[in-house]
Design a protein around this motif. Structure first.
Motif, PDB file in Angstrom:
ATOM      1  N   LYS A  11      59.605 -19.099 -26.034  1.00  0.00           N
ATOM      2  CA  LYS A  11      58.586 -18.067 -25.923  1.00  0.00           C
ATOM      3  C   LYS A  11      58.034 -17.818 -27.314  1.00  0.00           C
ATOM      4  N   ASN A  12      56.898 -17.139 -27.389  1.00  0.00           N
ATOM      5  CA  ASN A  12      56.356 -16.709 -28.669  1.00  0.00           C
ATOM      6  C   ASN A  12      56.617 -15.218 -28.832  1.00  0.00           C
ATOM      7  N   CYS A  13      57.035 -14.830 -30.019  1.00  0.00           N
ATOM      8  CA  CYS A  13      57.303 -13.435 -30.331  1.00  0.00           C
ATOM      9  C   CYS A  13      55.998 -12.649 -30.277  1.00  0.00           C
ATOM     10  N   ARG A  18      55.715 -16.286 -33.752  1.00  0.00           N
ATOM     11  CA  ARG A  18      56.514 -17.509 -33.914  1.00  0.00           C
ATOM     12  C   ARG A  18      57.263 -17.847 -32.636  1.00  0.00           C
ATOM     13  N   PRO A  19      57.428 -19.133 -32.346  1.00  0.00           N
ATOM     14  CA  PRO A  19      58.208 -19.515 -31.166  1.00  0.00           C
ATOM     15  C   PRO A  19      59.698 -19.326 -31.405  1.00  0.00           C
ATOM     16  N   PHE A  20      60.404 -18.951 -30.345  1.00  0.00           N
ATOM     17  CA  PHE A  20      61.861 -18.853 -30.413  1.00  0.00           C
ATOM     18  C   PHE A  20      62.435 -19.381 -29.114  1.00  0.00           C
ATOM     19  N   ALA A  21      63.628 -19.939 -29.193  1.00  0.00           N
ATOM     20  CA  ALA A  21      64.243 -20.609 -28.052  1.00  0.00           C
ATOM     21  C   ALA A  21      65.259 -19.715 -27.342  1.00  0.00           C
ATOM     22  N   ASP A  31      63.677 -13.061 -18.974  1.00  0.00           N
ATOM     23  CA  ASP A  31      62.335 -12.632 -18.606  1.00  0.00           C
ATOM     24  C   ASP A  31      61.912 -11.368 -19.351  1.00  0.00           C
ATOM     25  N   GLU A  32      62.864 -10.603 -19.840  1.00  0.00           N
ATOM     26  CA  GLU A  32      62.572  -9.348 -20.531  1.00  0.00           C
ATOM     27  C   GLU A  32      62.515  -9.494 -22.054  1.00  0.00           C
ATOM     28  N   VAL A  33      62.957 -10.625 -22.587  1.00  0.00           N
ATOM     29  CA  VAL A  33      62.993 -10.831 -24.035  1.00  0.00           C
ATOM     30  C   VAL A  33      61.572 -11.030 -24.555  1.00  0.00           C
ATOM     31  N   TYR A  35      60.922 -10.396 -28.309  1.00  0.00           N
ATOM     32  CA  TYR A  35      60.955 -10.474 -29.767  1.00  0.00           C
ATOM     33  C   TYR A  35      61.900 -11.574 -30.224  1.00  0.00           C
ATOM     34  N   CYS A  36      61.559 -12.212 -31.346  1.00  0.00           N
ATOM     35  CA  CYS A  36      62.405 -13.291 -31.869  1.00  0.00           C
ATOM     36  C   CYS A  36      63.612 -12.754 -32.607  1.00  0.00           C
ATOM     37  N   SER A  37      63.524 -11.501 -33.067  1.00  0.00           N
ATOM     38  CA  SER A  37      64.617 -10.943 -33.856  1.00  0.00           C
ATOM     39  C   SER A  37      64.621  -9.424 -33.766  1.00  0.00           C
ATOM     40  N   GLU A  38      65.690  -8.851 -34.236  1.00  0.00           N
ATOM     41  CA  GLU A  38      65.815  -7.395 -34.297  1.00  0.00           C
ATOM     42  C   GLU A  38      64.771  -6.827 -35.266  1.00  0.00           C
ATOM     43  N   THR A  39      64.494  -7.559 -36.337  1.00  0.00           N
ATOM     44  CA  THR A  39      63.494  -7.127 -37.314  1.00  0.00           C
ATOM     45  C   THR A  39      62.117  -7.000 -36.670  1.00  0.00           C
ATOM     46  N   CYS A  40      61.719  -7.989 -35.879  1.00  0.00           N
ATOM     47  CA  CYS A  40      60.425  -7.919 -35.201  1.00  0.00           C
ATOM     48  C   CYS A  40      60.401  -6.776 -34.186  1.00  0.00           C
ATOM     49  N   ARG A  41      61.491  -6.546 -33.502  1.00  0.00           N
ATOM     50  CA  ARG A  41      61.548  -5.445 -32.540  1.00  0.00           C
ATOM     51  C   ARG A  41      61.326  -4.115 -33.253  1.00  0.00           C
ATOM     52  N   LYS A  42      61.946  -3.958 -34.419  1.00  0.00           N
ATOM     53  CA  LYS A  42      61.808  -2.717 -35.175  1.00  0.00           C
ATOM     54  C   LYS A  42      60.424  -2.575 -35.800  1.00  0.00           C
ATOM     55  N   ASN A  43      59.767  -3.690 -36.091  1.00  0.00           N
ATOM     56  CA  ASN A  43      58.452  -3.671 -36.720  1.00  0.00           C
ATOM     57  C   ASN A  43      57.308  -3.575 -35.717  1.00  0.00           C
ATOM     58  N   LEU A  44      57.605  -3.517 -34.447  1.00  0.00           N
ATOM     59  CA  LEU A  44      56.555  -3.463 -33.432  1.00  0.00           C
ATOM     60  C   LEU A  44      55.634  -2.274 -33.656  1.00  0.00           C
ATOM     61  N   SER A  45      56.178  -1.106 -33.932  1.00  0.00           N
ATOM     62  CA  SER A  45      55.342   0.081 -34.112  1.00  0.00           C
ATOM     63  C   SER A  45      54.460  -0.061 -35.354  1.00  0.00           C
TER      64      SER A  45
END
Length: 55
Positions: A11-13, A18-21, A31-33, A35-45
């Motif tokens: 998928k792409n973050c 970026r793509p992540f496997a 199906d719910e994932v 973000y590629c990382s915890e950092t990207c999840r936190k940076n969403l806002s």
């Protein structure tokens, strides 16, 4: 013999693009994932704020 990781779904973050496997720990929630990382999840806002300011 080591397990070969061929043909894993990707998928792409939604934050960085970026793509992540697929990972074993995401097996039940793939199906719910989003973000590629915890950092990207936190940076969403932060990313959403920047995009709205450009509009």
């Amino acid at each position: 013999m080591a397990h070969k990781k061929l043909n894993l779904p990707e998928k792409n973050c939604i934050v960085c693009g970026r793509p992540f496997a697929w990972r074993k720990k995401w097996e039940k929630v793939w199906d719910e994932v989003k973000y590629c990382s915890e950092t990207c999840r936190k940076n969403l806002s932060d990313t959403a704020t920047i995009k709205s300011e450009k509009s």
